[in-house]
Structures are given as structure tokens and as C-alpha cells.
Design a protein around this motif. Structure first.
Motif, PDB file in Angstrom:
ATOM      1  N   GLN A   4     -51.748  21.209  79.542  1.00 49.49           N
ATOM      2  CA  GLN A   4     -51.163  20.843  80.820  1.00 49.49           C
ATOM      3  C   GLN A   4     -50.677  22.099  81.533  1.00 49.49           C
ATOM      4  O   GLN A   4     -50.422  23.139  80.919  1.00 49.49           O
ATOM      5  N   LEU A  30     -47.333  16.505  82.633  1.00 43.69           N
ATOM      6  CA  LEU A  30     -47.028  15.477  81.648  1.00 43.69           C
ATOM      7  C   LEU A  30     -45.514  15.320  81.589  1.00 43.69           C
ATOM      8  O   LEU A  30     -44.792  16.274  81.309  1.00 43.69           O
ATOM      9  N   HIS A 100     -48.439  18.172  72.132  1.00 43.41           N
ATOM     10  CA  HIS A 100     -48.847  18.307  73.527  1.00 43.41           C
ATOM     11  C   HIS A 100     -48.641  19.762  73.939  1.00 43.41           C
ATOM     12  O   HIS A 100     -47.636  20.380  73.576  1.00 43.41           O
TER      13      HIS A 100
END
Length: 309
Positions: A4, A30, A100
Motif C-alpha cells: 500500500q 488501507l 500488511h
């Protein structure tokens, strides 16, 4: 591995406004949101033009709808830890164990208010018990107001409340931390200091009626403002090694940058006024600078090209 542009931890006003800015900049964002907002018990938001008296859940619902059209992805999970990897990217691990990745990270998780354990305090919090006079004193103006400050200094808060009511009482609950000069000033301004230990708050539904003391006596009180400190909702900034104040909030520059490269903090977790409108503004500032930093990293300059040749 999907990377991201920015991971935002915290879905309150600061995180949401940063998400809007970055989404409009066409960044991959995100957002992690656990819905544990500091003001979720409040009877209404204030000091925010066009949003006066709106219930916090309604404000959040409107904001969530707005960020969707900009492609912001939201995950309703807690980030349990985060770090930087060898590539300089941020790695966030959520409560399900999933990892993530992002180039930048914004922490906007806010604070918890430390509520005294006195019976009735938690039940009346956000209804007749408050921490911020600028947010809630108008609704109880000209009523019997109290300042609860056990082993804390509530001098400034007590004087401030005189702007909303002539009837202000200071409750020390057996532990008075006022200086002699402050005691004298409160007395001169007709603010009684009651040092009896407090047993409970007497209520009628969601209305505060009186402060009840351990000696059996009581004193009428319509609304109570307290000084009892606060703490970070999560320790991500601390584990990264961010500079903190003595009060436990994160030090940032005026663009919400921390001392850790690529890491930003906005909202109540950072050092500034604890207003929703301020938190949202900080989120916007952070979003703009994050976008500028990302743009710099993607822009080709003659010097850079020469080095690569």
C-alpha cells in the motif's frame, strides 16, 4: 506481496480525514478501524462547524461513506504490532495474524480517558461526566458544576468553568494537590474546595444529582468535569521509538511527522488540543505531506538519472 502507499491505523476523525485526502490523491490506502473511539459515549460533537450536536456514530457513518468513493479499503481489525522491514517498508500484523505492507504509516488511534473507579462515574461518562469544558460545558451552563481532581491538579479547569457557571465546586476526594496560592485563588473566586473522600455519584437515570461522600453527606451537582489523565489506545508509536511527552502523547512536527522516517501520528494521540475538528485537520495535514513524500520518491530527477547511468 501487495504494498500500500499508506496504512492508517485508527478510523476516527484524524484517520478518516487522512484517508479522504490520500484517496483523492489516488493513493492506495488501507485503513484499520476497531471502532473504539474516545468520544463514542458522548451525547453530541461540538466545536465543528456544520456538525454541531451530531452523534459520534452518525459522524463516523457519514465519513465512512465518503471514503468509499475514493477506493479506500477498510479492515475492522486491530493491528497488534508493526515494524519496518529491511526494505524500509512498514509491516503491520493484524489480530488474525495477517501481514500488511505499506510505504508510509499513519497512527491515529487516539487516547483513553482514565476514569475513576467511583461508582456512577463510568455510567454517567459522556452524559453528565466530562473531561472537556469546551466540548460539553455549554449544555450544562448556569448549573451546579463540579471538578473532580483526586491527587491531580484541577486548578485551571475549575477557573475555566466559571465562564459557564457561577456555581463551581472543587472535589479533591481526600487527595488535594493544589498549591497554597491556588487554594487562595479558588477561594477568592468563590470556588469551594471539598476534600471529603467521595463514595459515589448519585444519579437519576442519565442525570447526575449529587456527589455522595463516605461520611454520609452529599452535595448537589448537575455535571462533573474530571482531571484524571489519559493513555494511548495502542502502543505502536512507543514501540517504534517515537519521542513522547511526559503526559504520554507523541511529539510530531507541524505536519504530523514523528522522529521515525515515514511514520506520522495525528489526532488525540499527538500533542495538540483534543478537539474532533483539530484531529480531522491533523489528519488532512498528514495526508498532504504523505502524498508529497510519495511523489518525491516516484519523481525522476536529472541527478538521480545520472547516478543510475
Amino acid at each position: 506481496m501487495e504494498i500500500q502507499d499508506c496504512i492508517i491505523v485508527g478510523g476516527g476523525p484524524a484517520g478518516l480525514n487522512a484517508a479522504v485526502v490520500l484517496g483523492r490523491c489516488r493513493r492506495k490506502v488501507l485503513l484499520f478501524d476497531t471502532a473504539t473511539y474516545r468520544n463514542r459515549y458522548s451525547h453530541g460533537m461540538h466545536n465543528y462547524l456544520t456538525r454541531d450536536d451530531i452523534l459520534p456514530p452518525d459522524f463516523i457513518d457519514i465519513s465512512r461513506k465518503e471514503i468509499k468513493k475514493y477506493g479506500v479499503k477498510t479492515i475492522h481489525r486491530k493491528v497488534v504490532n508493526a515494524r519496518k522491514n529491511s526494505d524500509g517498508n512498514f509491516v503491520a500484523k493484524d489480530e488474525k495474524g495477517e501481514l500488511h505492507y505499506a510505504k508510509k504509516m499513519l497512527i491515529a488511534t487516539g487516547l483513553w480517558d482514565n476514569l475513576p473507579t467511583i461508582p456512577g462515574f463510568r455510567e454517567l461518562y459522556g452524559k453528565a461526566v466530562f473531561h472537556c469544558p469546551y466540548c460539553d460545558a455549554w449544555e450544562v451552563r448556569d448549573k451546579a458544576l463540579g471538578v473532580y481532581a483526586r491527587n491531580k491538579n484541577g486548578f485551571e479547569l475549575a477557573l475555566a468553568l466559571k465562564g459557564w457557571s457561577d456555581n463551581v465546586t472543587y472535589y479533591a476526594d481526600g487527595k488535594n494537590k493544589l498549591k497554597p496560592s491556588e487554594v487562595e485563588t479558588l477561594c477568592l473566586n468563590n470556588i469551594p474546595i471539598v476534600s471529603y473522600p467521595v463514595e459515589r455519584l448519585k444519579a437519576d437515570g442519565e442525570k447526575l444529582k449529587a456527589i455522595v461522600f463516605e461520611n454520609g453527606e452529599s452535595r448537589k451537582c448537575d455535571a462533573l468535569f474530571f482531571v484524571n489523565g489519559f493513555e494511548q489506545q495502542c502502543n505502536l508509536a512507543e514501540t517504534f521509538g517515537c519521542n513522547m511527552t511526559k503526559k504520554g502523547v507523541v511529539l510530531t512536527n507541524r505536519y504530523q511527522q514523528t522522529n521515525i522516517e515515514g511514520l506520522y501520528v495525528a489526532g488525540d494521540a499527538a500533542k495538540d488540543m483534543h478537539f474532533v475538528v483539530v484531529a480531522a485537520a491533523e489528519g488532512a495535514k498528514a495526508g498532504v505531506l504523505i502524498n508529497k513524500e510519495l511523489q518525491k520518491e516516484l519523481t525522476l530527477f536529472p541527478e538521480k538519472e545520472k547516478q543510475l547511468a
